[in-house]
Scaffold this motif. Sequence first.
Motif, mmCIF file in Angstrom:
data_model
loop_
_atom_site.group_PDB
_atom_site.id
_atom_site.type_symbol
_atom_site.label_atom_id
_atom_site.label_comp_id
_atom_site.label_asym_id
_atom_site.label_seq_id
_atom_site.Cartn_x
_atom_site.Cartn_y
_atom_site.Cartn_z
ATOM 1 N N THR A 111 30.641 7.873 30.496
ATOM 2 C CA THR A 111 29.472 8.282 31.275
ATOM 3 C C THR A 111 29.605 9.730 31.725
ATOM 4 O OG1 THR A 111 30.359 7.716 33.465
ATOM 5 C CG2 THR A 111 29.320 5.927 32.203
ATOM 6 N N GLU A 112 28.520 10.250 32.243
ATOM 7 C CA GLU A 112 28.572 11.551 32.898
ATOM 8 C C GLU A 112 29.467 11.409 34.126
ATOM 9 O OE1 GLU A 112 24.474 12.356 33.735
ATOM 10 O OE2 GLU A 112 24.002 12.691 31.621
ATOM 11 N N THR B 67 27.084 8.751 27.892
ATOM 12 C CA THR B 67 27.267 9.818 26.903
ATOM 13 C C THR B 67 27.766 9.298 25.559
ATOM 14 O OG1 THR B 67 29.509 10.279 27.707
ATOM 15 C CG2 THR B 67 27.711 11.565 28.674
#
Length: 88
Positions: free
Chosen positions: A21-22, A78
Amino acid sequence: MRVDPREEAMMSVEAYILVQTEVGRAAEVARAICEVQGVTRAEDVTGPYDVIAHAEGPSVDELGTLVVSRIQKVPGITRTLTCPVVKL
């Protein structure tokens, strides 16, 4: 090999989906993934992946569709890696 339709109805395909993930969004992403139909569990974790989810579907194709059309569209993701479960 032909599968009895009654047995086929009881069969399901399972997979673990490893999610990156971000930065700072793991908990939010895990909560959102939990809401996706077919996902049985999603936890934020530490290490090279930020979230690990467990999902089930009636076939490999439908499980793949779940990942591509529903899970990967969750904001903050992501990258994903899908690991099908094998029963040896």
